[in-house]
Design a protein around this motif. Structure first.
Motif, PDB file in Angstrom:
ATOM      1  N   TRP A  59       0.825  -1.218   0.000  1.00 20.31           N
ATOM      2  CA  TRP A  59       0.000   0.000   0.000  1.00 20.31           C
ATOM      3  C   TRP A  59       0.853   1.260   0.000  1.00 20.31           C
ATOM      4  CZ3 TRP A  59      -5.108  -0.024   3.212  1.00 20.31           C
ATOM      5  CH2 TRP A  59      -5.951  -1.021   2.715  1.00 20.31           C
ATOM      6  N   ALA A  60       1.997   1.204   0.608  1.00 23.04           N
ATOM      7  CA  ALA A  60       2.902   2.356   0.645  1.00 23.04           C
ATOM      8  C   ALA A  60       4.181   1.971  -0.099  1.00 23.04           C
ATOM      9  CB  ALA A  60       3.223   2.735   2.083  1.00 23.04           C
ATOM     10  N   PRO A  61       4.595   2.761  -1.068  1.00 26.21           N
ATOM     11  CA  PRO A  61       5.835   2.454  -1.796  1.00 26.21           C
ATOM     12  C   PRO A  61       7.031   2.415  -0.848  1.00 26.21           C
ATOM     13  CG  PRO A  61       4.632   4.258  -2.821  1.00 26.21           C
ATOM     14  CD  PRO A  61       3.948   3.964  -1.539  1.00 26.21           C
ATOM     15  N   ASP A  62       8.094   1.768  -1.258  1.00 28.63           N
ATOM     16  CA  ASP A  62       9.269   1.612  -0.401  1.00 28.63           C
ATOM     17  C   ASP A  62       9.846   2.948   0.059  1.00 28.63           C
ATOM     18  OD1 ASP A  62      10.506  -1.272  -2.195  1.00 28.63           O
ATOM     19  OD2 ASP A  62       9.180  -1.138  -0.448  1.00 28.63           O
ATOM     20  N   GLY A  63       9.896   3.927  -0.791  1.00 26.33           N
ATOM     21  CA  GLY A  63      10.481   5.220  -0.440  1.00 26.33           C
ATOM     22  C   GLY A  63       9.504   6.209   0.152  1.00 26.33           C
ATOM     23  N   TYR A  64       8.305   5.769   0.466  1.00 25.93           N
ATOM     24  CA  TYR A  64       7.269   6.685   0.944  1.00 25.93           C
ATOM     25  C   TYR A  64       7.671   7.480   2.182  1.00 25.93           C
ATOM     26  CZ  TYR A  64       2.930   8.365   2.960  1.00 25.93           C
ATOM     27  OH  TYR A  64       1.974   9.157   3.519  1.00 25.93           O
ATOM     28  N   PRO A  65       8.177   6.858   3.255  1.00 26.91           N
ATOM     29  CA  PRO A  65       8.508   7.653   4.446  1.00 26.91           C
ATOM     30  C   PRO A  65       9.524   8.757   4.164  1.00 26.91           C
ATOM     31  CG  PRO A  65       8.519   5.332   4.980  1.00 26.91           C
ATOM     32  CD  PRO A  65       8.398   5.433   3.491  1.00 26.91           C
ATOM     33  N   VAL A  66      10.559   8.447   3.406  1.00 23.60           N
ATOM     34  CA  VAL A  66      11.590   9.452   3.107  1.00 23.60           C
ATOM     35  C   VAL A  66      11.019  10.551   2.220  1.00 23.60           C
ATOM     36  CG1 VAL A  66      13.829   9.838   2.013  1.00 23.60           C
ATOM     37  CG2 VAL A  66      13.445   7.782   3.371  1.00 23.60           C
ATOM     38  N   ALA A  67      10.278  10.179   1.203  1.00 25.90           N
ATOM     39  CA  ALA A  67       9.701  11.174   0.297  1.00 25.90           C
ATOM     40  C   ALA A  67       8.709  12.070   1.034  1.00 25.90           C
ATOM     41  CB  ALA A  67       9.016  10.478  -0.877  1.00 25.90           C
ATOM     42  N   PHE A  68       7.876  11.474   1.859  1.00 12.39           N
ATOM     43  CA  PHE A  68       6.893  12.256   2.615  1.00 12.39           C
ATOM     44  C   PHE A  68       7.586  13.212   3.573  1.00 12.39           C
ATOM     45  CE2 PHE A  68       3.795  12.884   6.071  1.00 12.39           C
ATOM     46  CZ  PHE A  68       2.726  13.372   5.324  1.00 12.39           C
ATOM     47  N   ARG A  69       8.654  12.733   4.215  1.00  7.51           N
ATOM     48  CA  ARG A  69       9.410  13.571   5.145  1.00  7.51           C
ATOM     49  C   ARG A  69      10.016  14.773   4.419  1.00  7.51           C
ATOM     50  NH1 ARG A  69      13.363  10.066   6.628  1.00  7.51           N
ATOM     51  NH2 ARG A  69      11.858   9.065   7.995  1.00  7.51           N
ATOM     52  N   VAL A  70      10.666  14.529   3.286  1.00  8.40           N
ATOM     53  CA  VAL A  70      11.323  15.602   2.533  1.00  8.40           C
ATOM     54  C   VAL A  70      10.291  16.621   2.049  1.00  8.40           C
ATOM     55  CG1 VAL A  70      12.609  16.128   0.417  1.00  8.40           C
ATOM     56  CG2 VAL A  70      13.310  14.227   1.854  1.00  8.40           C
ATOM     57  N   VAL A  71       9.207  16.147   1.478  1.00 10.19           N
ATOM     58  CA  VAL A  71       8.182  17.052   0.951  1.00 10.19           C
ATOM     59  C   VAL A  71       7.542  17.860   2.072  1.00 10.19           C
ATOM     60  CG1 VAL A  71       5.927  17.124  -0.182  1.00 10.19           C
ATOM     61  CG2 VAL A  71       7.748  15.713  -1.123  1.00 10.19           C
ATOM     62  N   THR A  72       7.269  17.234   3.208  1.00 14.24           N
ATOM     63  CA  THR A  72       6.622  17.933   4.318  1.00 14.24           C
ATOM     64  C   THR A  72       7.527  19.017   4.895  1.00 14.24           C
ATOM     65  OG1 THR A  72       5.348  15.952   4.828  1.00 14.24           O
ATOM     66  CG2 THR A  72       5.466  17.637   6.537  1.00 14.24           C
ATOM     67  N   TYR A  73       8.765  18.654   5.214  1.00 16.58           N
ATOM     68  CA  TYR A  73       9.694  19.648   5.773  1.00 16.58           C
ATOM     69  C   TYR A  73       9.927  20.800   4.795  1.00 16.58           C
ATOM     70  CZ  TYR A  73      11.424  17.077   9.887  1.00 16.58           C
ATOM     71  OH  TYR A  73      11.562  16.465  11.095  1.00 16.58           O
ATOM     72  N   CYS A  74      10.217  20.487   3.551  1.00 18.67           N
ATOM     73  CA  CYS A  74      10.534  21.527   2.567  1.00 18.67           C
ATOM     74  C   CYS A  74       9.322  22.402   2.253  1.00 18.67           C
ATOM     75  CB  CYS A  74      11.104  20.909   1.296  1.00 18.67           C
ATOM     76  SG  CYS A  74      12.739  20.204   1.535  1.00 18.67           S
ATOM     77  N   SER A  75       8.155  21.803   2.166  1.00 15.18           N
ATOM     78  CA  SER A  75       6.946  22.595   1.897  1.00 15.18           C
ATOM     79  C   SER A  75       6.654  23.547   3.043  1.00 15.18           C
ATOM     80  CB  SER A  75       5.741  21.673   1.690  1.00 15.18           C
ATOM     81  OG  SER A  75       5.930  20.845   0.594  1.00 15.18           O
ATOM     82  N   ALA A  76       6.741  23.054   4.271  1.00 14.11           N
ATOM     83  CA  ALA A  76       6.485  23.915   5.426  1.00 14.11           C
ATOM     84  C   ALA A  76       7.536  25.017   5.530  1.00 14.11           C
ATOM     85  CB  ALA A  76       6.449  23.086   6.706  1.00 14.11           C
ATOM     86  N   GLY A  77       8.797  24.674   5.317  1.00 14.52           N
ATOM     87  CA  GLY A  77       9.857  25.687   5.362  1.00 14.52           C
ATOM     88  C   GLY A  77       9.664  26.756   4.298  1.00 14.52           C
ATOM     89  N   ALA A  78       9.276  26.332   3.100  1.00 11.19           N
ATOM     90  CA  ALA A  78       9.022  27.302   2.026  1.00 11.19           C
ATOM     91  C   ALA A  78       7.817  28.175   2.343  1.00 11.19           C
ATOM     92  CB  ALA A  78       8.805  26.566   0.706  1.00 11.19           C
ATOM     93  N   TRP A  79       6.772  27.582   2.907  1.00  7.84           N
ATOM     94  CA  TRP A  79       5.578  28.362   3.252  1.00  7.84           C
ATOM     95  C   TRP A  79       5.893  29.405   4.316  1.00  7.84           C
ATOM     96  CZ3 TRP A  79       1.291  30.200   1.723  1.00  7.84           C
ATOM     97  CH2 TRP A  79       0.357  30.713   2.629  1.00  7.84           C
ATOM     98  N   TYR A  80       6.596  29.000   5.372  1.00  7.52           N
ATOM     99  CA  TYR A  80       6.960  29.963   6.415  1.00  7.52           C
ATOM    100  C   TYR A  80       7.895  31.040   5.862  1.00  7.52           C
ATOM    101  CZ  TYR A  80       4.823  26.925   9.896  1.00  7.52           C
ATOM    102  OH  TYR A  80       3.939  26.181  10.625  1.00  7.52           O
TER     103      TYR A  80
END
Length: 133
Positions: free
Chosen positions: A100-121
């Protein structure tokens, strides 16, 4: 089903999410963006009387703790919230059935979440500074 031969931090050596898959550099991106937002908020509120803080939590904390301490409390709350959200990808990957979750999902989700929030702030900080002109 998982691919155990793929390293957990596959994105560090290259690949789609090579922007900093290690947690320390991602935290730096997040904190830098939120610090820009916090500094711009304090600066603009100190220099202009016709501008107010629109976020209820930040406004309330600044009323009770003071402008700088309230903003620092908001910074801590925001960073902890984003960290919990970003790291929830690993929990989802463990709880979801195989496939159900691709192998790289945790790392990809982590990178996208941190970078998106940092860019928004960071965007909010630049917007706040634009109120001075």
């Amino acid at each position: 089903m998982s691919n155990s031969s793929a390293p957990e931090a596959y994105a560090v050596g290259g690949g789609r999410f090579a922007v900093g898959a290690d947690r320390a550099s991602l935290l730096v991106v997040l904190v830098a963006g939120k610090l820009l937002d916090a500094v711009s908020t304090v600066t603009v509120l100190a220099l202009r009387d016709d501008v107010y803080e629109s976020m209820w939590v930040t406004r309330t904390l600044m009323e009770h703790l003071g402008m700088i301490q309230g903003n620092l409390a908001t910074l801590v709350i925001a960073v902890v919230g984003v960290v919990l959200l970003a790291e929830s990808g690993a929990v989802v990957s463990r709880l979801a059935p195989d496939g159900w979750a691709p192998d790289g999902y945790p790392v990809a989700f982590r990178v996208v979440t941190y970078c998106s929030a940092g860019a928004w702030y960071g965007f909010l900080g630049v917007h706040n500074f634009s109120l001075l002109f």
